[in-house]
Design a protein around this motif. Structure first.
Motif, PDB file in Angstrom:
ATOM      1  N   UNK A 139       6.327 -12.161   0.107  1.00  0.00           N
ATOM      2  CA  UNK A 139       6.937 -11.944   1.341  1.00  0.00           C
ATOM      3  C   UNK A 139       6.206 -10.667   1.883  1.00  0.00           C
ATOM      4  N   UNK A 140       6.085  -9.724   1.161  1.00  0.00           N
ATOM      5  CA  UNK A 140       5.124  -8.441   1.597  1.00  0.00           C
ATOM      6  C   UNK A 140       5.042  -8.141   2.837  1.00  0.00           C
ATOM      7  N   UNK A 141       6.182  -7.370   3.446  1.00  0.00           N
ATOM      8  CA  UNK A 141       6.097  -7.355   4.816  1.00  0.00           C
ATOM      9  C   UNK A 141       5.421  -6.097   5.094  1.00  0.00           C
ATOM     10  N   UNK A 142       5.046  -5.230   4.345  1.00  0.00           N
ATOM     11  CA  UNK A 142       4.665  -3.731   4.688  1.00  0.00           C
ATOM     12  C   UNK A 142       5.546  -2.815   4.954  1.00  0.00           C
ATOM     13  N   UNK A 143       6.721  -2.983   4.610  1.00  0.00           N
ATOM     14  CA  UNK A 143       7.927  -2.007   4.704  1.00  0.00           C
ATOM     15  C   UNK A 143       8.065  -1.089   3.520  1.00  0.00           C
ATOM     16  N   UNK A 144       8.497  -0.086   3.503  1.00  0.00           N
ATOM     17  CA  UNK A 144       8.749   0.755   2.218  1.00  0.00           C
ATOM     18  C   UNK A 144       9.711   0.095   1.181  1.00  0.00           C
ATOM     19  N   UNK A 145      10.951  -0.198   1.813  1.00  0.00           N
ATOM     20  CA  UNK A 145      11.619  -0.776   0.730  1.00  0.00           C
ATOM     21  C   UNK A 145      11.500  -2.239   0.564  1.00  0.00           C
ATOM     22  N   UNK A 170       1.030  -1.186  -0.017  1.00  0.00           N
ATOM     23  CA  UNK A 170      -0.048  -0.148  -0.085  1.00  0.00           C
ATOM     24  C   UNK A 170       0.925   1.417  -0.102  1.00  0.00           C
ATOM     25  N   UNK A 171       0.490   2.398  -0.529  1.00  0.00           N
ATOM     26  CA  UNK A 171       1.051   3.552  -0.630  1.00  0.00           C
ATOM     27  C   UNK A 171       1.394   4.085   0.803  1.00  0.00           C
ATOM     28  N   UNK A 172       0.619   3.998   1.916  1.00  0.00           N
ATOM     29  CA  UNK A 172       0.670   4.381   2.991  1.00  0.00           C
ATOM     30  C   UNK A 172       1.217   3.493   4.051  1.00  0.00           C
ATOM     31  N   UNK A 173       1.921   2.371   3.452  1.00  0.00           N
ATOM     32  CA  UNK A 173       2.651   1.437   4.552  1.00  0.00           C
ATOM     33  C   UNK A 173       3.707   2.141   5.141  1.00  0.00           C
ATOM     34  N   UNK A 174       3.793   1.872   6.411  1.00  0.00           N
ATOM     35  CA  UNK A 174       4.950   2.255   7.236  1.00  0.00           C
ATOM     36  C   UNK A 174       5.804   1.377   8.314  1.00  0.00           C
ATOM     37  N   UNK A 175       5.781   0.046   7.932  1.00  0.00           N
ATOM     38  CA  UNK A 175       6.312  -0.935   8.618  1.00  0.00           C
ATOM     39  C   UNK A 175       5.339  -1.984   8.881  1.00  0.00           C
ATOM     40  N   UNK A 176       6.040  -3.166   9.688  1.00  0.00           N
ATOM     41  CA  UNK A 176       5.230  -4.495   9.650  1.00  0.00           C
ATOM     42  C   UNK A 176       4.868  -4.429  11.019  1.00  0.00           C
TER      43      UNK A 176
END
Length: 407
Positions: A302-308, A222-228
Motif C-alpha cells: 500500500x505504501x502511501x508515503x505517510x510516516x505511520x 523513505x526516511x524523509x517521507x512527509x505525506x502522500x
C-alpha cells in the motif's frame, strides 16, 4: 480457495503515468514521478497532485455521454472498454444477464459537487444542472459501466475508502464462485484532485507539503517521507472462471488465488499500531489461496508515503513474510488515487506476474532505517513471480489483501 479458479483475462487503466495499460506499465517501470503543480489548486497550502495526461473524454465517449458524466464515471467507462477489448469479449455477443459490474470509489464525484456548488452560490438554483443527482450517486460509475457494456447482472458499488477498488475485486470473485455471473467487470475509479478535497486532506495532515519540489514528494518507505500525494485514476479487471476463459480460447494473465478482508475497529483514520487487522487480512488471503508466506515472491505494498502507515505496514510485512520477498510501492510514481488505488495496484501486480518484472519505488533514496524490507529501488527488477500480494488499506480501518499467482 474453495471453488473454481478465477482468472484475470483483461485489464484497462488510466493513470497519471499514461492513458491505457501499456502506457501506464511503461511509466511505472520507468519510475518517473508524475506529481506536478496544478493550476486548479493555485493558492492552496498544497498546490500539487498527480493528474492524468490530457484526455478528451468527449472524443472517446461522445460529447453527450461525456457531458452527463462526472470525471470519475468517465474514467471508469473508458477503462472498462479497454479491459473488455483486452479480454477479447464483445458485449454484442454475450448474455448480459450473466455479466456483473462492481466498481469501487472512495470519495466520488467531487468535480461535479464543487462545480455545481459554486454555481448555486454564485448564480442561484436555476444554474444547477438537472443532471446533478444522477452524476453524483455512489453507484453511478458502476451503473454507467453496466450501461456502456450491456451488463445486466448485479451492478454494485463498493465504498471502503482507499481499499474500495480491491474490495470490488473481492465481491467480483464471490459473484463468480457463487455462480451468479460468468463475467465480472471489477475495479475502481477516483477523480478528486479538486480544491475542497485537497484542502480537506491537507487540513488532516495527510498530504506531503513539498510544494517547492512536487516530483520528489511521494516517497514511500523513505526516511524523509512527509505525506502522500493525491492522484486520480481508474483501473478495471475482467474476471472469469479460468475454465471458461480457456474454453473460449483466451489465456488468463494471472489467477486471483485468494482474498483477505478485515477491519481494524481502532480509529477513524489511523491504522492499528501493531497492524493487527493488516496481519489478519494477509494471513486470510494466504489461507484462502492455499499458500504459505514463503510462496510469496513479491508484494505490491500500500505504501502511501505517510510516516505511520508505511511503518505499520512494513512491520507487518516483516512479521508475516520473514523470508523477505521483493516489495515496492507504485505510489511514488502515481500518487495515491484513494478508491481507485486498490484496483490500480492489483492490475500492476498482475502485470508483474505476467511479465516477470517488478517496478521500482520512485523517490526511495534513503530507506527508513526502522523499515526492514527488501525494497525495489531505482530500476525495475526482472524476476519470475509465481505468487504475489497486493495490499490496500483505508480510512475506517478497512484492510484488503489480494493474492495472485501465475495461470
Amino acid at each position: 480457495m474453495n471453488g473454481p479458479a478465477i482468472a484475470v483475462t483483461g485489464l484497462g487503466m488510466l493513470t497519471p503515468a499514461g492513458i491505457g495499460v501499456e502506457a501506464t506499465w511503461e511509466g511505472v517501470l520507468d519510475g518517473k514521478p508524475t506529481a506536478a503543480t496544478s493550476a486548479q489548486l493555485a493558492g492552496l497550502p498544497v498546490d500539487f497532485c498527480c493528474s492524468l495526461p490530457p484526455l478528451d473524454a468527449a472524443d472517446v465517449l461522445g460529447r453527450r455521454t461525456a457531458h452527463r458524466l462526472d470525471r470519475s464515471s468517465q474514467l471508469a467507462v473508458i477503462a472498462a472498454k479497454e479491459a473488455l477489448r483486452n479480454a477479447g469479449l464483445d458485449p454484442d455477443t454475450w448474455d448480459g444477464a450473466r455479466v456483473g459490474v462492481v466498481i469501487g470509489c472512495g470519495v466520488g464525484a467531487s468535480h461535479t459537487w464543487e462545480t455545481q456548488g459554486r454555481r448555486l452560490q454564485e448564480f442561484g438554483p436555476r444554474r444547477v444542472s438537472p443532471l446533478l443527482l444522477p452524476m453524483i450517486g455512489p453507484s453511478t460509475p458502476a451503473g454507467e459501466v453496466a450501461l456502456a457494456c450491456g451488463a445486466q447482472g448485479p451492478s454494485l458499488a463498493t465504498g471502503t475508502a482507499c481499499a474500495s477498488g480491491a474490495t470490488a475485486i473481492v465481491i467480483a470473485r464471490d459473484l463468480l464462485t457463487s455462480g451468479q455471473c460468468d463475467v465480472v467487470i471489477a475495479g475502481g475509479t477516483e477523480a478528486c484532485n479538486t480544491p475542497l478535497i485537497v484542502t480537506g486532506l491537507a487540513q488532516l495532515g495527510a498530504l506531503s507539503v513539498r510544494c517547492d519540489d512536487p516530483a520528489s514528494a511521494s516517497r514511500p518507505f523513505d526516511q524523509a517521507r512527509d505525506g502522500f500525494v493525491l492522484g486520480e485514476a481508474a483501473a478495471i479487471l475482467i474476471l472469469e472462471r479460468a475454465k471458461d476463459a480457456v474454453t473460449r480460447g483466451h489465456r488468463p494473465r494471472a489467477l486471483l488465488a485468494g482474498c483477505g478482508s478485515t477491519t481494524d475497529a481502532y480509529h477513524p483514520t489511523t491504522p492499528h499500531p501493531e497492524g493487527r487487522g493488516i496481519k489478519q487480512a494477509m494471513l486470510t488471503a494466504l489461507t484462502d489461496a492455499g499458500m504459505s508466506g514463503s510462496d510469496i515472491g513479491y508484494v505490491n505494498a500500500h505504501g502511501t508515503s505517510t510516516r505511520l502507515n508505511d511503518a505499520v505496514e512494513a512491520h507487518t510485512l516483516r512479521a508475516v513474510l520473514p523470508h523477505g520477498p521483493q516489495v515496492t510501492s507504485t505510489k511514488g510514481v502515481l500518487g495515491h488515487s484513494l478508491g481507485a488505488t486498490g484496483a490500480v495496484e492489483a492490475a500492476l501486480t498482475v502485470l508483474s506476474i505476467q511479465h516477470s518484472l517488478i517496478p521500482p519505488t520512485a523517490n526511495l533514496t534513503t530507506p527508513d532505517p526502522d523499515i526492514d524490507l527488501n525494497l525495489v529501488t531505482k530500476t525495475a527488477v526482472r524476476q519470475r513471480v509465481a505468487a504475489a500480494l497486493s495490499n490496500s488499506f483505508g480510512f475506517g480501518g478497512h484492510n484488503v489483501v489480494l493474492a495472485f499467482r501465475t495461470s
